[in-house]
Scaffold this motif. Structure first.
Motif, PDB file in Angstrom:
ATOM      1  N   TYR A  11       0.707  -1.244   0.114  1.00 55.58           N
ATOM      2  CA  TYR A  11      -0.078   0.005   0.073  1.00 55.58           C
ATOM      3  C   TYR A  11       0.933   1.317   0.049  1.00 55.58           C
ATOM      4  O   TYR A  11       0.514   2.048  -0.727  1.00 55.58           O
ATOM      5  CB  TYR A  11      -1.124  -0.063   1.207  1.00 55.58           C
ATOM      6  CG  TYR A  11      -1.813   1.234   1.455  1.00 55.58           C
ATOM      7  CD1 TYR A  11      -2.592   1.628   0.330  1.00 55.58           C
ATOM      8  CD2 TYR A  11      -1.477   2.079   2.292  1.00 55.58           C
ATOM      9  CE1 TYR A  11      -3.558   2.669   0.567  1.00 55.58           C
ATOM     10  CE2 TYR A  11      -2.367   3.308   2.357  1.00 55.58           C
ATOM     11  CZ  TYR A  11      -3.294   3.670   1.531  1.00 55.58           C
ATOM     12  OH  TYR A  11      -3.872   4.843   1.491  1.00 55.58           O
TER      13      TYR A  11
ATOM     14  N   ARG B 212       0.193   4.288  -2.764  1.00 55.31           N
ATOM     15  CA  ARG B 212      -0.863   5.190  -2.124  1.00 55.31           C
ATOM     16  C   ARG B 212      -0.405   6.334  -3.117  1.00 55.31           C
ATOM     17  O   ARG B 212      -1.478   7.025  -3.530  1.00 55.31           O
ATOM     18  CB  ARG B 212      -0.706   5.125  -0.753  1.00 55.31           C
ATOM     19  CG  ARG B 212       0.696   5.789  -0.445  1.00 55.31           C
ATOM     20  CD  ARG B 212       0.473   5.866   1.171  1.00 55.31           C
ATOM     21  NE  ARG B 212       0.009   7.290   1.581  1.00 55.31           N
ATOM     22  CZ  ARG B 212      -0.549   7.703   2.510  1.00 55.31           C
ATOM     23  NH1 ARG B 212      -0.138   6.850   3.567  1.00 55.31           N
ATOM     24  NH2 ARG B 212      -0.843   8.874   2.824  1.00 55.31           N
TER      25      ARG B 212
ATOM     26  N   ARG C  53      -8.636   4.974  -1.595  1.00 53.95           N
ATOM     27  CA  ARG C  53      -7.357   6.164  -1.821  1.00 53.95           C
ATOM     28  C   ARG C  53      -7.335   6.650  -3.363  1.00 53.95           C
ATOM     29  O   ARG C  53      -7.335   7.772  -3.528  1.00 53.95           O
ATOM     30  CB  ARG C  53      -6.202   5.151  -1.526  1.00 53.95           C
ATOM     31  CG  ARG C  53      -4.834   6.044  -1.899  1.00 53.95           C
ATOM     32  CD  ARG C  53      -4.497   6.831  -0.748  1.00 53.95           C
ATOM     33  NE  ARG C  53      -4.858   8.460  -0.976  1.00 53.95           N
ATOM     34  CZ  ARG C  53      -4.591   9.141  -0.068  1.00 53.95           C
ATOM     35  NH1 ARG C  53      -3.886   9.122   0.944  1.00 53.95           N
ATOM     36  NH2 ARG C  53      -4.619  10.184  -0.600  1.00 53.95           N
TER      37      ARG C  53
ATOM     38  N   ALA D 259      -7.275   0.358  -1.585  1.00 49.75           N
ATOM     39  CA  ALA D 259      -6.560   1.037  -2.708  1.00 49.75           C
ATOM     40  C   ALA D 259      -7.795   1.790  -3.453  1.00 49.75           C
ATOM     41  O   ALA D 259      -7.583   2.933  -3.740  1.00 49.75           O
ATOM     42  CB  ALA D 259      -6.214   0.044  -3.645  1.00 49.75           C
TER      43      ALA D 259
ATOM     44  N   THR E 113      -5.799   2.413 -11.366  1.00 51.27           N
ATOM     45  CA  THR E 113      -6.420   2.239  -9.907  1.00 51.27           C
ATOM     46  C   THR E 113      -6.829   0.974  -9.596  1.00 51.27           C
ATOM     47  O   THR E 113      -6.549   0.191  -8.668  1.00 51.27           O
ATOM     48  CB  THR E 113      -7.363   3.458  -9.582  1.00 51.27           C
ATOM     49  OG1 THR E 113      -6.807   4.534  -9.807  1.00 51.27           O
ATOM     50  CG2 THR E 113      -8.074   3.269  -8.221  1.00 51.27           C
TER      51      THR E 113
ATOM     52  N   TYR F 174      -7.349  -4.936   1.490  1.00 50.29           N
ATOM     53  CA  TYR F 174      -6.536  -4.160   0.619  1.00 50.29           C
ATOM     54  C   TYR F 174      -6.946  -3.265  -0.317  1.00 50.29           C
ATOM     55  O   TYR F 174      -6.819  -2.405  -0.868  1.00 50.29           O
ATOM     56  CB  TYR F 174      -5.209  -5.003   0.145  1.00 50.29           C
ATOM     57  CG  TYR F 174      -4.416  -4.238  -0.876  1.00 50.29           C
ATOM     58  CD1 TYR F 174      -3.423  -3.339  -0.407  1.00 50.29           C
ATOM     59  CD2 TYR F 174      -4.681  -4.539  -2.014  1.00 50.29           C
ATOM     60  CE1 TYR F 174      -2.762  -2.663  -1.448  1.00 50.29           C
ATOM     61  CE2 TYR F 174      -3.863  -4.033  -3.061  1.00 50.29           C
ATOM     62  CZ  TYR F 174      -2.865  -3.142  -2.847  1.00 50.29           C
ATOM     63  OH  TYR F 174      -2.134  -2.284  -3.829  1.00 50.29           O
TER      64      TYR F 174
END
Ligand code: ADP
Ligand code: MG
Length: 609
Positions: A195, A199, A323, A320, A257, A316
């Motif tokens: 991550y 990120r 984010r 993600a 993404t 996770y």
């Protein structure tokens, strides 16, 4: 990011938060039910493999003794039924949770877009005059959906999996703390490291998605809106190129993404299998190769890993995704905040408004003596020069007033102030000597009919365009016909086979500028306004039609207050009073013949019209 998510939850209404909390409970319940359902199979399978477990003193043996069933086979049958019921229960909870979760997400998206639409609709004219409508469209259509699909839903999924994982880890820690903690540490380091690596990229992608999205909407609006110019100037290639660039940026950012949320699972699976191999070797060494003691241990870890790995992956992937899309919230955060708990703006009700939402007929403030701008100064935001500089205008009731001057002299701005659409920085708007504020302003606007320079035609029939914004069952046919007649639309309507039902606007027939303007005039007349304001409303009409329309308007002289802006001085020749504006000031006033006689600018304008 989590601060942002907290802010987002904080901006939901109390009701939305309550439903979210309920759902969260359901989702966690679903996680437990899933684990419970899978775990229930364990003892059943153990019994199938080894029926002798019913003898002796295990939990199963105690259960068997307590059940009072004499045949082991019957016991197995009823245990199978019990497991099946547990699984079915778990399935029902899952179905319910997923059903409600999906509905909630979509409804929340719809509610957020309604809230933003309302908020933007309530903004004053200056907000819209100075801003870009495509940004608003993108916020309402796109970003609210992104908020629910890629922020709220993953957040709930993440919490569910976190519940499963916590449950599992707790069981493992009880079983063997050292192995559990080492395993957990390996997983945690793995995911946190991953991550951390992506990120920044995710955040940048999120902003790229927001930006390219606005650019795409803008290019669609410009491209289709200005299609005539585009075709004529041969600029399609440029539009295509810019749209292509923005779309590719959008696709790439969104794709990366999503990929970054999915791909690491394979890496982590590698790590997980590595850990298992390491564990086997360690256990073999520790127990001196005694497979009999190692196998049960290994099967527990394998089962735990089988549940934990997807849980971690889901957590996770959710993090993600959030984010990578938190920028959707950042773009609308201010607007959502501002739209919270906002009072419903007072609405203009339909004429004879008993059918409309507010029960009483709309209050109208009809000027009895005069409407006046007194010593008004107005700057557009970010402009040096004032658009209006100490302007004083008096419009006596029931008279026809002309406003003339070169373009850019502030005529339209003066009208916006008269309409109460913008508030002056200095001076005030008065009706019958009283400053306008609050409900009186709404009442004044209820009394005014306005014909703008550029008429906006909705994609609807001529009838609906004349009774603009009213649902079709509230349209008064008689009023429509009268307004159409007064605006000299009869001849046009006779030529059209569908008459008032002819569709105009985007997908309807094309109208000439003059025809559009006559629909605009009919729109102002439909409401039977006591004050008519026309901003170059007749400038696109040919001389003869203009004279006819002007005649219709002058027919109201003495019964309505009329303010008209005109380019051609012939239009204002019959006005009771004319104001001449130049560079934001009123430089002269009087009757037509007086001004022609004494004012040089006016003489020049008269000579050219
Ligand atoms: P007129 O109607 O007499 O042609 P306007 O009232 O439209 O003139 O404009 C007066 C001045 O205000 C012009 O200099 C114009 O550039 C400026 N102006 C008009 N509308 C806006 C706006 N929405 N934002 C900033 N400036 C504006
Ligand atoms: Mg103007």
């Amino acid at each position: 990011m989590f601060a942002n998510l907290r802010a987002l939850i904080g901006l939901l209404t109390r009701e939305q938060r309550r439903r979210l909390l309920q759902l969260q409970g359901l989702v966690v319940l679903m996680a437990f039910a899933e684990v419970g359902g899978v775990l229930a199979i364990g003892p059943f399978m153990a019994l199938v493999g080894d029926m002798s477990r019913l003898q002796g003193d295990g939990v199963l043996a105690e259960l068997y003794a307590a059940s009072g069933i004499s045949e082991p086979r019957d016991f197995l049958f009823w245990m199978g039924v019990g497991v099946l019921v547990a699984l079915a229960l778990s399935a029902v909870i899952s179905v319910l949770a997923i059903w409600r979760l999906t509905l909630y997400g979509q409804q929340l998206g719809a509610e957020l877009s309604i809230r933003l639409y309302r908020h933007y609709m309530a903004q004053p004219w200056l907000f819209h005059a100075g801003g870009s409508s495509t940004r608003l469209v993108s916020n309402i259509a796109q970003e609210t959906q992104r908020i629910t699909d890629t922020l709220i839903s993953p957040l709930m999924r993440m919490n569910a999996k976190a519940a499963t994982a916590t449950c599992m880890v707790a069981a493992l820690v009880l079983f063997n703390p050292l192995v559990a903690l080492i395993g957990l540490a390996v997983f945690a380091v793995c995911f946190v490291g991953l991550y951390g690596a992506v990120r920044a990229r995710l955040a940048a992608n999120g902003r790229a998605v927001s930006r390219s999205q606005v650019a795409r909407y803008q290019l669609m609006a410009e491209g289709f809106g200005g299609i005539k110019d585009t075709l004529l100037l041969g600029r399609q290639a440029m539009f295509n190129q810019r749209f292509e660039a923005a779309s590719r940026r959008y696709g790439r950012a969104q794709g990366v993404t999503k990929a970054l949320a999915q791909v690491p699972r394979y890496l982590v699976e590698l790590v997980a299998f590595g850990t298992v191999i390491f564990l086997v070797l360690y256990l073999l060494a520790a127990h001196e190769g005694n497979l009999g003691t190692i196998l049960p241990l290994l099967s527990v870890y394998a089962l735990a890993g089988f549940k934990l790995l997807p849980a971690f992956q889901q957590i996770y992937a959710s993090v993600a995704l959030m984010r990578g899309n938190i920028s959707a919230f950042e773009t609308v955060q201010q607007d959502l905040k501002a739209s919270r708990g906002q009072e419903q703006p007072s609405t203009r009700t339909a004429p004879g408004g008993e059918q409309s939402s507010t029960a009483q007929a709309p209050a109208k403030l009809v000027p009895q003596e005069a409407v006046a701008l007194s010593n008004v100064t107005f700057h557009y935001p970010g402009k040096e020069q004032p658009a209006l500089d100490s302007v004083s205008l008096t419009i006596p009731a029931q008279q026809v007033i002309g406003l003339v001057g070169p373009s850019g002299s502030g005529k339209s701005t003066a009208i916006d102030l008269l309409l109460g659409l913008v508030d002056p920085q200095q001076g005030e708007l008065r009706v019958d000597g009283q400053p306008l504020a609050g409900p009186r302003k709404r009442a004044w606007q209820n009394a005014v009919g306005f014909v703008p320079q550029a008429i906006f035609l909705a994609d609807a029939s001529i009838r609906e365009n004349i009774a603009f914004g009213l649902p079709s069952d509230e349209i008064d046919e008689e009023r429509v016909r009268r307004a159409a007649h007064m605006a000299h639309l009869d001849e046009l309507l006779e030529q059209l086979p569908a008459g008032l039902d002819t569709r105009v606007g985007e997908r309807g027939i094309q109208l000439s500028g003059g025809q559009r303007q006559r629909i605009g005039i009919a729109r102002a007349l439909y409401d039977d306004a006591d004050v008519l304001i026309l901003d170059e409303a007749t400038s696109a009409l040919d001389g003869i039609t203009e004279r006819q329309v002007m005649q219709a308007i002058h027919d109201f002289a003495g019964s309505k207050t009329i303010i008209m802006i005109a380019h051609r001085l012939s239009t204002v020749r019959r006005c009771d009073r004319i104001y001449l504006m130049q560079q934001g000031r009123v430089v002269d006033q009087g009757r037509y013949d007086e001004l022609v006689e004494r004012n040089a600018t006016f003489q020049r304008m008269a000579a050219h019209s």
